[in-house]
Write a protein that holds these residues in place. Structure first.
Motif, PDB file in Angstrom:
ATOM      1  N   TYR A 280       2.755   1.864 -11.061  1.00  0.00           N
ATOM      2  CA  TYR A 280       1.744   1.533 -10.040  1.00  0.00           C
ATOM      3  C   TYR A 280       2.180   2.015  -8.651  1.00  0.00           C
ATOM      4  CZ  TYR A 280      -0.744  -1.377 -13.438  1.00  0.00           C
ATOM      5  OH  TYR A 280      -1.458  -1.824 -14.528  1.00  0.00           O
ATOM      6  N   ARG A 281       3.482   2.276  -8.494  1.00  0.00           N
ATOM      7  CA  ARG A 281       3.977   2.792  -7.200  1.00  0.00           C
ATOM      8  C   ARG A 281       3.243   4.067  -6.778  1.00  0.00           C
ATOM      9  NH1 ARG A 281      10.119   2.340  -5.545  1.00  0.00           N
ATOM     10  NH2 ARG A 281      10.705   0.352  -6.443  1.00  0.00           N
ATOM     11  N   GLU A 282       2.766   4.818  -7.782  1.00  0.00           N
ATOM     12  CA  GLU A 282       2.050   6.066  -7.470  1.00  0.00           C
ATOM     13  C   GLU A 282       0.818   5.810  -6.611  1.00  0.00           C
ATOM     14  OE1 GLU A 282       1.851   9.200  -9.975  1.00  0.00           O
ATOM     15  OE2 GLU A 282       3.995   8.892 -10.278  1.00  0.00           O
ATOM     16  N   GLN A 283       0.324   4.565  -6.627  1.00  0.00           N
ATOM     17  CA  GLN A 283      -0.919   4.255  -5.894  1.00  0.00           C
ATOM     18  C   GLN A 283      -0.642   3.861  -4.423  1.00  0.00           C
ATOM     19  OE1 GLN A 283      -2.213   2.357 -10.018  1.00  0.00           O
ATOM     20  NE2 GLN A 283      -3.465   1.519  -8.399  1.00  0.00           N
ATOM     21  N   ILE A 284       0.640   3.759  -4.055  1.00  0.00           N
ATOM     22  CA  ILE A 284       0.960   3.355  -2.672  1.00  0.00           C
ATOM     23  C   ILE A 284       0.519   4.444  -1.688  1.00  0.00           C
ATOM     24  CG2 ILE A 284       2.862   2.914  -1.042  1.00  0.00           C
ATOM     25  CD1 ILE A 284       4.385   1.602  -3.402  1.00  0.00           C
ATOM     26  N   THR A 285      -0.183   4.015  -0.637  1.00  0.00           N
ATOM     27  CA  THR A 285      -0.650   4.947   0.397  1.00  0.00           C
ATOM     28  C   THR A 285      -0.336   4.330   1.760  1.00  0.00           C
ATOM     29  OG1 THR A 285      -2.559   5.314  -1.019  1.00  0.00           O
ATOM     30  CG2 THR A 285      -2.669   6.260   1.179  1.00  0.00           C
ATOM     31  N   TYR A 286       0.368   5.060   2.592  1.00  0.00           N
ATOM     32  CA  TYR A 286       0.608   4.562   3.958  1.00  0.00           C
ATOM     33  C   TYR A 286      -0.644   4.824   4.795  1.00  0.00           C
ATOM     34  CZ  TYR A 286       5.446   3.764   2.772  1.00  0.00           C
ATOM     35  OH  TYR A 286       6.583   3.275   2.190  1.00  0.00           O
ATOM     36  N   VAL A 287      -1.086   3.811   5.515  1.00  0.00           N
ATOM     37  CA  VAL A 287      -2.328   3.949   6.297  1.00  0.00           C
ATOM     38  C   VAL A 287      -2.060   3.536   7.754  1.00  0.00           C
ATOM     39  CG1 VAL A 287      -3.759   3.462   4.259  1.00  0.00           C
ATOM     40  CG2 VAL A 287      -3.183   1.593   5.819  1.00  0.00           C
ATOM     41  N   THR A 288      -3.053   3.788   8.596  1.00  0.00           N
ATOM     42  CA  THR A 288      -2.926   3.468  10.023  1.00  0.00           C
ATOM     43  C   THR A 288      -2.543   2.001  10.207  1.00  0.00           C
ATOM     44  OG1 THR A 288      -4.729   5.006  10.361  1.00  0.00           O
ATOM     45  CG2 THR A 288      -4.157   3.598  12.240  1.00  0.00           C
ATOM     46  N   ASP A 289      -1.667   1.764  11.151  1.00  0.00           N
ATOM     47  CA  ASP A 289      -1.123   0.419  11.354  1.00  0.00           C
ATOM     48  C   ASP A 289      -2.170  -0.553  11.900  1.00  0.00           C
ATOM     49  OD1 ASP A 289       0.810  -1.501  11.289  1.00  0.00           O
ATOM     50  OD2 ASP A 289       2.160  -0.527  12.718  1.00  0.00           O
ATOM     51  N   ARG A 290      -1.893  -1.845  11.714  1.00  0.00           N
ATOM     52  CA  ARG A 290      -2.699  -2.926  12.324  1.00  0.00           C
ATOM     53  C   ARG A 290      -2.431  -2.908  13.831  1.00  0.00           C
ATOM     54  NH1 ARG A 290      -1.222  -8.836  10.083  1.00  0.00           N
ATOM     55  NH2 ARG A 290      -2.842  -8.425   8.565  1.00  0.00           N
TER      56      ARG A 290
END
Ligand code: NAD
Ligand code: DAU
Length: 355
Positions: A280-290
């Motif tokens: 499931y690690r393959e689904q990790i996506t870094y996105v714009t911060d809060r």
């Protein structure tokens, strides 16, 4: 009997279920049933006369007053709140209405009721306000953990509104003598956690084959506590806490967000492997911060341990495994909370965020 507010939400529902599993004292449960309130969380209490559910607003003074007069509770535990930081960034006004104005009106109604009590009933009455470690602001990497005397430095509309409510509770004790107790707890996780928050969102998205959106660099730190340990701490404070005091509650369990997400992925790999056998690690996506994202929270929970003998029963390893097993076993609950309003929220918070 006791009056619980917000008892159809994540922590409130766990509290009511645990309370009635351990005691026959009736609970009046006042909850407005916002998007976060869910009667399905209390389904196991259907037909149980010890649980009286009332749909309504803590800010409805007439309703609260009539409930107090009719049921004469010996204590009030105030969970009701808007609780999600990201929503407070998009729609701060709801947070001011419930967390500030609502708490103020609740305090006013309770003050009038408590003033009318006599003797031992008046002496033993308690108002317990459930608050958060976020009121203390953000810590640098090597700062000591938040103690009860750490200065208030709230950074989000959510934490500012909770800080305001804490101040009102404190003032009602100082000025009017209302017998209050305040608890400031770290991040909870466990059954019935609404999938807008980090851990349930990651579980639900992973199983649905969606991205696992990690804000910024994922190195922000939170202290995590299994929800049932929070409930046992509240019961202990209600039973033995000193009037007017504040108790910090935490799990001695600091973790970075990315570590949390990796743990969720590893447990899902073990318990419900992907059909393609990839992690499931393959689904990790870094996105714009809060915006305004607090870097680190850490709670010094030594006062409640020293003075009231409370300690968490779960480690993070045992608690997170139970949590994931609960979500795997309650896919119907998950499906039911993913209404149109929930999908609307995901669109609002995550569209355009992926980098
Ligand atoms: P939640 O959002 O899951 O539930 C909040 C509940 O309050 C919902 O059932 C909602 O319908 C109800 N509610 C909202 N506005 C209301 C109103 N005006 N009148 C009556 N009911 C109303 O929140 P939660 O995570 O269960 O948090 C409960 C309390 O604990 C909050 O006060 C929160 O600030 C505090 N807290 C939460 C955490 C956490 O990690 N979730 C940690 C520390 C403290
Ligand atoms: O510290 C106690 C507080 O913990 C409570 O008072 C709040 O009610 C509760 O919501 C929680 O606040 P957080 O902002 O810490 O929780 P949340 O689950 O929203 O986020 C946890 C961390 O994960 C935070 O650093 C932001 C990050 N995050 C969150 C989401 C939803 C992500 O990286 N991606 C996400 O999609």
């Amino acid at each position: 009997m006791i009056l619980v507010t917000g008892g159809a939400g994540f922590i409130g529902a766990n509290f009511v279920l645990d309370w009635l599993a351990q005691s026959d004292e009736t609970v009046i449960n006042l909850d407005i049933l916002s998007y976060a309130g869910n009667r399905e969380n209390l389904a196991s209490l259907a037909g149980d006369e010890r649980h009286l559910f009332v749909q309504g607003d803590i800010g409805d003074s007439a309703l609260v007053t009539s409930l107090l007069i009719q049921y004469q509770p010996r204590a009030i535990i105030n969970f009701a709140a808007e609780s999600h930081v990201d929503r407070s960034i998009h729609s701060p006004e709801d947070f001011i209405q419930t967390n500030v104005v609502g708490t103020f009106r609740l305090l006013e109604a309770v003050r009038a009721y408590w003033s009318s009590l006599q003797g031992e009933v008046r002496q033993n009455f308690r108002f317990l306000h459930v608050s958060t470690d976020e009121v203390y602001g953000s810590l640098a990497k090597d700062d000591p953990a938040f103690s009860e005397t750490h200065r208030y430095e709230p950074n989000s509309p959510y934490s500012a509104s909770k800080a305001a409510s804490d101040h009102l509770v404190r003032a009602y004790h100082h000025t009017y003598g209302l017998p209050v107790l305040t608890t400031n707890c770290s991040n909870n996780y466990g059954p019935y956690h609404f999938p807008e928050k980090l851990i349930p969102l990651m579980i639900v998205n992973a199983l649905a084959g969606k991205h696992l959106p990690v804000y910024g660099d994922g190195q922000q730190i939170r202290d995590w506590l299994y929800v049932k340990d929070h409930c046992s701490a509240i019961r202990r404070v209600l039973e033995a806490g000193k009037v007017g005091e504040v108790y910090n509650i935490g799990g001695w369990n600091e973790k970075t967000n990315i570590d949390i997400v990796h743990t969720v992925c590893e447990l899902l790999d073990e318990l419900r492997a992907r059909v393609d056998s990839k992690s499931y690690r393959e689904q990790i996506t870094y996105v714009t911060d809060r915006p305004g994202h607090d870097r680190r929270y850490a709670v010094d929970a030594s006062k409640i341990e020293r003075e009231l003998g409370w300690k968490p029963a779960e480690t993070f390893d045992t608690g997170i495994r139970k949590t994931i097993q609960w979500y795997l076993g309650n896919q119907g609950w998950v499906a039911n909370v993913q209404s149109g309003a929930y999908r609307e929220w995901l669109k609002r918070n995550y569209t355009g965020r992926v980098v």
